[in-house]
Design an enzyme around this catalytic site. Structure first.
Site, PDB file in Angstrom:
ATOM      1  N   ALA A 170       3.526  -1.591   4.231  1.00 51.42           N
ATOM      2  CA  ALA A 170       2.509  -2.376   4.720  1.00 51.42           C
ATOM      3  C   ALA A 170       3.004  -4.105   4.423  1.00 51.42           C
ATOM      4  O   ALA A 170       2.133  -4.655   3.969  1.00 51.42           O
ATOM      5  CB  ALA A 170       1.177  -2.181   4.533  1.00 51.42           C
ATOM      6  N   GLY A 171       4.162  -4.266   4.154  1.00 43.61           N
ATOM      7  CA  GLY A 171       4.762  -5.485   3.636  1.00 43.61           C
ATOM      8  C   GLY A 171       4.063  -6.867   4.577  1.00 43.61           C
ATOM      9  O   GLY A 171       3.480  -7.647   4.039  1.00 43.61           O
ATOM     10  N   GLY A 172       4.323  -6.382   5.945  1.00 43.23           N
ATOM     11  CA  GLY A 172       3.821  -7.633   6.795  1.00 43.23           C
ATOM     12  C   GLY A 172       2.301  -7.550   6.765  1.00 43.23           C
ATOM     13  O   GLY A 172       1.748  -8.657   6.815  1.00 43.23           O
ATOM     14  N   SER A 173       1.611  -6.518   6.694  1.00 47.16           N
ATOM     15  CA  SER A 173       0.353  -6.491   6.740  1.00 47.16           C
ATOM     16  C   SER A 173      -0.295  -7.144   5.744  1.00 47.16           C
ATOM     17  O   SER A 173      -1.171  -7.545   5.500  1.00 47.16           O
ATOM     18  CB  SER A 173      -0.148  -5.258   7.171  1.00 47.16           C
ATOM     19  OG  SER A 173       0.302  -4.601   8.248  1.00 47.16           O
ATOM     20  N   ALA A 192       9.682   0.054   4.981  1.00 51.66           N
ATOM     21  CA  ALA A 192       9.392   1.084   4.017  1.00 51.66           C
ATOM     22  C   ALA A 192       8.024   1.893   3.934  1.00 51.66           C
ATOM     23  O   ALA A 192       7.890   2.927   3.494  1.00 51.66           O
ATOM     24  CB  ALA A 192       9.117   0.324   2.637  1.00 51.66           C
ATOM     25  N   GLY A 193       7.169   1.653   4.825  1.00 52.79           N
ATOM     26  CA  GLY A 193       5.893   2.253   5.065  1.00 52.79           C
ATOM     27  C   GLY A 193       4.801   1.722   3.925  1.00 52.79           C
ATOM     28  O   GLY A 193       3.909   2.367   3.596  1.00 52.79           O
ATOM     29  N   ASP A 197      -2.721  -2.003   9.854  1.00 52.51           N
ATOM     30  CA  ASP A 197      -2.760  -1.968   8.575  1.00 52.51           C
ATOM     31  C   ASP A 197      -3.418  -2.954   7.858  1.00 52.51           C
ATOM     32  O   ASP A 197      -3.727  -3.042   6.601  1.00 52.51           O
ATOM     33  CB  ASP A 197      -1.574  -1.744   7.715  1.00 52.51           C
ATOM     34  CG  ASP A 197      -0.930  -0.323   7.932  1.00 52.51           C
ATOM     35  OD1 ASP A 197      -1.612   0.622   8.128  1.00 52.51           O
ATOM     36  OD2 ASP A 197       0.392  -0.189   8.028  1.00 52.51           O
ATOM     37  N   PRO A 253       9.432  -3.890   0.064  1.00 48.35           N
ATOM     38  CA  PRO A 253      10.737  -3.883   1.032  1.00 48.35           C
ATOM     39  C   PRO A 253      10.083  -3.708   2.404  1.00 48.35           C
ATOM     40  O   PRO A 253       8.940  -3.052   2.779  1.00 48.35           O
ATOM     41  CB  PRO A 253      11.259  -2.350   0.533  1.00 48.35           C
ATOM     42  CG  PRO A 253      10.233  -1.965  -0.414  1.00 48.35           C
ATOM     43  CD  PRO A 253       9.246  -3.064  -0.929  1.00 48.35           C
ATOM     44  N   LYS A 306       0.820  -1.117   0.087  1.00 49.32           N
ATOM     45  CA  LYS A 306      -0.023  -0.041  -0.002  1.00 49.32           C
ATOM     46  C   LYS A 306       0.923   1.308   0.005  1.00 49.32           C
ATOM     47  O   LYS A 306       2.002   1.185   0.374  1.00 49.32           O
ATOM     48  CB  LYS A 306      -0.998  -0.129   1.249  1.00 49.32           C
ATOM     49  CG  LYS A 306      -0.094   0.211   2.639  1.00 49.32           C
ATOM     50  CD  LYS A 306      -0.236   1.552   3.318  1.00 49.32           C
ATOM     51  CE  LYS A 306       0.581   1.432   4.393  1.00 49.32           C
ATOM     52  NZ  LYS A 306       1.480   2.618   4.849  1.00 49.32           N
TER      53      LYS A 306
END
Ligand code: C5P
Length: 285
Positions: A102-105, A99-100, A138, A96, A11
């Protein structure tokens, strides 16, 4: 054993305002969020008959219950009273970290969608998003995706029409930002400029990409940029090669530009790639 496949889309925050501090120590936000075509791929084996395991092709990602994808599976199965009889989650990482974006979310949301589909969609997408709030702030937005106005910690969301078509160029610098520290700094700062969320919503409703670009605003951007002037360098490259609007996403450290032609995106990418290996071209999804 059954294998499920799901895409996990990153996102960007088109706007991000911090509107208050809550009693639980968290902050209330108001943000227009957008999913983009930068994605992780999720595969889930159900019924392995073995202890749970999580594999990821990137080394710095946790592979135990600390991973939000694992946590999401646990929360879904507990809530639905299901026993998966062994689970293996495999993540191919492209989003990445730090980064902001939301990779994990995004991974957690993909797990929720995949499991819900596997069990015959017992939960509506909004009920699934509500469950996702237990995994992380997120996650509800990542479950629903598209374009949405998000409030509270992110759990209150309202779908908007799809944003007008464009290309994003996203650049993740080497440094990462500590999110709690950033909230603390923001608490000590008078926020000089806030996003016009109504203006952004109108721009999206009108399908006006120029106005969307003009309305980009993230209250964290000046706080992080003041300490990391290289964000100004990246934005100057964006600006010089056809960007119509640029800013940091979430609590950073990735910054993005909106461009209307692929050629501009390609040129920006080429200009940045030598110094920044983590540059992406994406579309809204
Ligand atoms: O959501 P995440 O785990 O990334 O948040 C990390 C920290 O950022 C939280 O522990 C909290 O201190 C701060 N935070 C906040 N308000 C939010 C989200 C995060 O204060 N809405």
């Amino acid at each position: 054993m059954t294998t499920l496949y799901e895409s996990a889309f990153a996102k960007l925050n088109l706007t991000l305002d911090v509107v208050g501090k809550r009693e639980d120590g968290y902050h209330d936000l108001k943000s227009v969020m957008q999913t983009i075509s930068v994605r992780d791929d999720i595969e889930i084996d159900i019924g392995t008959g073995k202890p749970w395991c999580l594999k990821c092709d990137k080394e710095d990602i946790p592979t135990d219950s600390k991973n939000l994808a694992w946590k999401a599976a646990q929360i879904y199965l507990d809530a639905m009273g299901k026993d998966a009889d062994g689970l293996e989650i495999r993540i191919t990482k492209r989003i990445p970290s730090g980064a902001g974006m939301a990779g994990g979310s995004a991974d957690a949301a993909a797990v929720l969608r995949a499991l819900n589909r596997h069990y015959g969609e017992p939960l509506s997408i909004y009920a699934l998003a509500e469950l996702g709030a237990q995994v992380g702030s997120d996650v509800p937005f990542c479950v629903v995706g598209g374009t949405a106005m998000c409030e509270g910690r992110g759990e209150r969301l309202r779908k908007l029409p799809n944003m007008p078509d464009c290309f994003f160029v996203i650049c993740k610098p080497e440094f990462s930002v500590s999110t709690p520290e950033l909230y603390r700094k923001l608490d000590e700062t008078a926020i000089a400029k806030r996003p016009d969320n109504t203006g952004m919503e109108s721009a999206i409703l009108a399908g006006d990409i120029e106005k969307v670009a003009q309305n980009l605003m993230n209250v964290f951007d000046p706080v992080v940029t003041a300490e990391h002037l290289e964000l100004n360098y990246i934005k100057s490259i964006f600006n010089a090669y056809g960007s119509i609007g640029q800013q940091m996403t979430g609590s950073g450290s990735a910054v993005f530009a909106i461009v209307t032609e692929f050629e501009y995106a390609a040129v920006i990418c080429n200009m940045l790639r030598d110094n920044y290996p983590q540059v992406f071209i994406a579309k809204p999804v």
